[in-house]
Design a protein around this motif. Structure first.
Motif, PDB file in Angstrom:
ATOM      1  N   ALA A 260      89.544 -13.028   8.320  1.00 59.30           N
ATOM      2  CA  ALA A 260      89.371 -11.606   8.067  1.00 59.30           C
ATOM      3  C   ALA A 260      87.950 -11.148   8.373  1.00 59.30           C
ATOM      4  O   ALA A 260      87.741 -10.021   8.826  1.00 59.30           O
ATOM      5  N   ALA A 261      86.971 -12.028   8.149  1.00 63.18           N
ATOM      6  CA  ALA A 261      85.573 -11.675   8.407  1.00 63.18           C
ATOM      7  C   ALA A 261      85.327 -11.356   9.875  1.00 63.18           C
ATOM      8  O   ALA A 261      84.401 -10.608  10.203  1.00 63.18           O
ATOM      9  N   ASP A 262      86.156 -11.902  10.768  1.00 62.76           N
ATOM     10  CA  ASP A 262      85.980 -11.667  12.199  1.00 62.76           C
ATOM     11  C   ASP A 262      86.727 -10.426  12.679  1.00 62.76           C
ATOM     12  O   ASP A 262      86.596 -10.046  13.849  1.00 62.76           O
ATOM     13  N   LEU A 263      87.526  -9.822  11.807  1.00 69.53           N
ATOM     14  CA  LEU A 263      88.384  -8.708  12.234  1.00 69.53           C
ATOM     15  C   LEU A 263      88.094  -7.426  11.464  1.00 69.53           C
ATOM     16  O   LEU A 263      88.934  -6.526  11.414  1.00 69.53           O
TER      17      LEU A 263
ATOM     18  N   VAL B  23      96.922 -17.061   3.941  1.00 66.42           N
ATOM     19  CA  VAL B  23      98.344 -16.710   3.999  1.00 66.42           C
ATOM     20  C   VAL B  23      98.903 -17.185   5.333  1.00 66.42           C
ATOM     21  O   VAL B  23      98.335 -16.885   6.392  1.00 66.42           O
ATOM     22  N   ALA B  24     100.010 -17.927   5.273  1.00 64.73           N
ATOM     23  CA  ALA B  24     100.652 -18.458   6.483  1.00 64.73           C
ATOM     24  C   ALA B  24     101.986 -17.762   6.701  1.00 64.73           C
ATOM     25  O   ALA B  24     102.785 -17.623   5.770  1.00 64.73           O
TER      26      ALA B  24
ATOM     27  N   ASN C 276      96.234  -8.126   5.885  1.00 65.84           N
ATOM     28  CA  ASN C 276      95.815  -7.154   6.892  1.00 65.84           C
ATOM     29  C   ASN C 276      95.469  -7.840   8.212  1.00 65.84           C
ATOM     30  O   ASN C 276      95.738  -7.296   9.295  1.00 65.84           O
ATOM     31  N   ALA C 277      94.870  -9.028   8.128  1.00 63.62           N
ATOM     32  CA  ALA C 277      94.529  -9.766   9.348  1.00 63.62           C
ATOM     33  C   ALA C 277      95.798 -10.151  10.118  1.00 63.62           C
ATOM     34  O   ALA C 277      95.831 -10.069  11.353  1.00 63.62           O
TER      35      ALA C 277
ATOM     36  N   GLN D  82      99.351  -8.971  14.780  1.00 65.68           N
ATOM     37  CA  GLN D  82     100.640  -8.589  15.356  1.00 65.68           C
ATOM     38  C   GLN D  82     100.498  -7.334  16.220  1.00 65.68           C
ATOM     39  O   GLN D  82     101.044  -7.265  17.322  1.00 65.68           O
ATOM     40  N   ARG D  83      99.756  -6.363  15.719  1.00 68.36           N
ATOM     41  CA  ARG D  83      99.584  -5.113  16.457  1.00 68.36           C
ATOM     42  C   ARG D  83      98.758  -5.311  17.723  1.00 68.36           C
ATOM     43  O   ARG D  83      99.023  -4.686  18.751  1.00 68.36           O
TER      44      ARG D  83
END
Length: 351
Positions: free
Chosen positions: A245-248, A140-141, A228-229, A234-235
């Motif tokens: 996502a695998a890293d987060l 997703v971009a 979610n990534a 952003q947060r």
């Protein structure tokens, strides 16, 4: 196109109209124009291309030309007839396109949100180039603007993607203002290229890639992971162009029990609000300190402080919270609380 369809079928009544109207020089009546539009609508579903239908109209114009009518008279009538015919033809085509687009959007929504019967989704997926029996991943971009498929940026990314991977089974679309690419999970080069093109086209936007997942439900899960990534980035203030996502995974785990996270942040970090200037300066100091692996010199450089000033701030944290950030045995709780504060946007948002 059915077996009995011929191009001439869609010229029904044209010869009579041309003969009468061109002889008198009159304009076509409302009924005559309506009949041309109706035939144009039917012709749109015939399978004949526009070139064939135009050629038939012109041939009819030559054949039906009365001896008393000049060429300009015939062309004047033929222009009116063909304009009405084209109007019906184009309206019918636009309706088909809208229906196909509506079906495509419905499929995409069902696919990304894991709705509908998996067998039915798999059958529909073949129309859009996907085989849902395979493992897929979703990227997703997100850029500074909201996009839909008619905008220039998505068109540029799509052209670059399919120009390189023309024969791959991939899906490109836009949803909720973002660009989305679905590709087989073993074709990481597709999503990497998508990320590169999207980052460039959005002038520095971020791209998140979900983990490869099997089946129809897996695509929805991968899509949610990518979203979610982006939210975590952003947060947490991550500015990496590509997020995986695998890293987060640690961040969704921390955020899953929000109340426990709120309690941790409140009990561990709320004393920082007693400092001069509030909690933010000391919280930023801790963030930089942990981001550098607790290297004082690098932290001081990032914060444009002297090492002595940094040491003072860390001691102040220790005094207020009772937790020493320089002590490995106490550091974990404090670092987890700092991550939680970033996820909860504290202290900007009260707990």
């Amino acid at each position: 196109m059915t077996a009995h369809d011929t191009p001439g079928q869609f010229l029904d009544g044209l010869t009579e109209i041309l003969a009468d109207a061109s002889s008198t020089g009159r304009r076509l009546t409302r009924d005559e124009l309506t009949s041309r539009r109706e035939l144009g609508t039917k012709a749109a579903a015939s399978g004949y291309g526009w070139r064939v239908l135009v050629r038939e109209h012109l041939a009819a114009g030559r054949a039906a030309r009365p001896a008393s009518a000049g060429t300009d008279d015939v062309l004047f009538v033929l222009e009116q007839a063909m304009d009405a015919f084209a109007d019906g033809y184009e309206r019918a085509q636009r309706l088909v396109i809208r229906q196909e687009e509506a079906a495509r959007r419905e499929f995409i929504d069902d696919l990304l949100h894991g709705r509908g019967d998996s067998g039915h989704l798999s059958a529909r997926a073949e129309q859009f180039g996907l085989r849902l029996s395979r493992v897929h991943a979703v990227a997703v971009a997100e850029g500074p603007d909201k996009y839909d498929e008619t905008d220039l940026v998505p068109r540029q990314v799509e052209d670059a993607l399919f120009g390189r991977f023309e024969n791959r089974r991939i899906l490109f679309t836009t949803k909720d203002g973002r660009m989305v690419c679905v590709a087989p999970g073993d074709q990481g080069d597709v999503l990497t290229h998508f990320a590169k093109q999207a980052h460039a086209a959005t002038d520095g936007g971020q791209v998140a890639i979900g983990r490869p997942r099997p089946g129809t439900v897996g695509i929805g899960h991968s899509y949610e992971e990518a979203l979610n990534a982006l939210d975590v980035a952003q947060r947490m203030g991550f500015d990496d162009p590509v997020l995986r996502a695998a890293d987060l995974l640690v961040y969704p785990v921390l955020a899953r029990d929000r109340q426990a996270l709120v309690d941790l942040v409140r009990s561990t970090l709320s004393p920082l609000q007693e400092a001069r200037g509030g909690a933010r300066p000391l919280l930023d100091t801790l963030t930089a300190y942990f981001d550098t692996g607790c290297v004082a010199a690098e932290t001081a450089r990032r914060l444009a402080l002297s090492v002595r000033a940094l040491t003072y701030r860390l001691e102040r944290v220790h005094t207020l919270t009772g937790t020493n950030p320089a002590d490995p045995a106490q550091r974990y709780t404090l670092q987890t609380a700092v991550i939680g504060a970033r996820l909860l946007d504290w202290p900007a948002r009260p707990l």
